[in-house]
Design a protein around this motif. Sequence first.
Motif, mmCIF file in Angstrom:
data_model
loop_
_atom_site.group_PDB
_atom_site.id
_atom_site.type_symbol
_atom_site.label_atom_id
_atom_site.label_comp_id
_atom_site.label_asym_id
_atom_site.label_seq_id
_atom_site.Cartn_x
_atom_site.Cartn_y
_atom_site.Cartn_z
ATOM 1 N N LEU A 291 17.141 77.812 5.066
ATOM 2 C CA LEU A 291 17.003 78.337 3.700
ATOM 3 C C LEU A 291 16.351 77.334 2.763
ATOM 4 O O LEU A 291 15.573 77.721 1.894
ATOM 5 C CB LEU A 291 18.364 78.789 3.158
ATOM 6 N N GLU A 292 16.625 76.051 2.950
ATOM 7 C CA GLU A 292 15.965 75.030 2.129
ATOM 8 C C GLU A 292 14.479 74.968 2.462
ATOM 9 O O GLU A 292 13.642 74.809 1.574
ATOM 10 C CB GLU A 292 16.609 73.661 2.342
ATOM 11 N N LEU A 293 14.155 75.104 3.742
ATOM 12 C CA LEU A 293 12.749 75.106 4.143
ATOM 13 C C LEU A 293 12.019 76.303 3.543
ATOM 14 O O LEU A 293 10.920 76.176 3.016
ATOM 15 C CB LEU A 293 12.650 75.115 5.673
ATOM 16 N N LEU A 294 12.643 77.471 3.598
ATOM 17 C CA LEU A 294 12.029 78.672 3.021
ATOM 18 C C LEU A 294 11.821 78.560 1.513
ATOM 19 O O LEU A 294 10.904 79.166 0.966
ATOM 20 C CB LEU A 294 12.873 79.907 3.325
ATOM 21 N N ALA A 295 12.659 77.785 0.834
ATOM 22 C CA ALA A 295 12.540 77.631 -0.613
ATOM 23 C C ALA A 295 11.386 76.716 -1.010
ATOM 24 O O ALA A 295 10.986 76.707 -2.176
ATOM 25 C CB ALA A 295 13.847 77.089 -1.186
ATOM 26 N N MET A 296 10.841 75.990 -0.053
ATOM 27 C CA MET A 296 9.726 75.095 -0.346
ATOM 28 C C MET A 296 8.412 75.884 -0.359
ATOM 29 O O MET A 296 8.353 77.026 0.103
ATOM 30 C CB MET A 296 9.667 73.977 0.700
ATOM 31 N N LYS A 297 7.356 75.280 -0.870
ATOM 32 C CA LYS A 297 6.053 75.951 -0.958
ATOM 33 C C LYS A 297 5.352 76.043 0.400
ATOM 34 O O LYS A 297 4.723 77.041 0.708
ATOM 35 C CB LYS A 297 5.157 75.208 -1.951
ATOM 36 N N ALA A 298 5.469 75.016 1.218
ATOM 37 C CA ALA A 298 4.704 74.922 2.460
ATOM 38 C C ALA A 298 4.873 76.111 3.420
ATOM 39 O O ALA A 298 3.888 76.564 4.001
ATOM 40 C CB ALA A 298 5.019 73.619 3.182
ATOM 41 N N PRO A 299 6.087 76.650 3.633
ATOM 42 C CA PRO A 299 6.215 77.743 4.599
ATOM 43 C C PRO A 299 5.405 78.984 4.254
ATOM 44 O O PRO A 299 5.157 79.825 5.095
ATOM 45 C CB PRO A 299 7.709 78.055 4.595
ATOM 46 N N HIS A 300 4.991 79.097 3.006
ATOM 47 C CA HIS A 300 4.237 80.264 2.577
ATOM 48 C C HIS A 300 2.733 80.022 2.663
ATOM 49 O O HIS A 300 1.939 80.863 2.254
ATOM 50 C CB HIS A 300 4.679 80.665 1.170
ATOM 51 N N MET A 301 2.366 78.874 3.221
ATOM 52 C CA MET A 301 0.967 78.517 3.427
ATOM 53 C C MET A 301 0.682 78.572 4.931
ATOM 54 O O MET A 301 1.589 78.662 5.741
ATOM 55 C CB MET A 301 0.709 77.104 2.888
ATOM 56 N N GLN A 302 -0.579 78.493 5.279
ATOM 57 C CA GLN A 302 -0.950 78.485 6.690
ATOM 58 C C GLN A 302 -0.751 77.092 7.260
ATOM 59 O O GLN A 302 -1.335 76.129 6.774
ATOM 60 C CB GLN A 302 -2.404 78.910 6.872
ATOM 61 N N ALA A 303 0.082 76.990 8.275
ATOM 62 C CA ALA A 303 0.308 75.710 8.950
ATOM 63 C C ALA A 303 -0.515 75.712 10.238
ATOM 64 O O ALA A 303 -0.142 76.332 11.225
ATOM 65 C CB ALA A 303 1.782 75.521 9.261
#
Length: 107
Positions: free
Chosen positions: A78-90
């Motif tokens: 849940l902390e990872l999902l709250a960050m900006k990066a997961p919503h970008m292309q990795a």
Amino acid sequence: MAETPSPMQMVSFAAWRDGIPHSGRPSDRRYVTLAELLVRLGSYGLGLSWKARIFDEEPHPAFAQVLKASADTGIPTLELLAMKAPHMQAVDADFDGYAGGELVLTL
């Protein structure tokens, strides 16, 4: 007698999607985001902690933040999902999911 570990199980899926999620309009093809994968894991993924491995010498600042946050014991889902990066292309990155210190999943 020690049990033989089970062989690694793999799942394959198309890494590309058509359109932007929730926009209602078609767009260029895009990669599936980390956030989409984490959400698809459902309750299984909620109990995991994640460590990032990003194979870029100068990652985007959002991914650099994830690297730093996940360096020691990992970062909860849940902390990872709250960050900006997961919503970008990795692209060229691995995200290792741990349950109780044991690696159980790599995205």
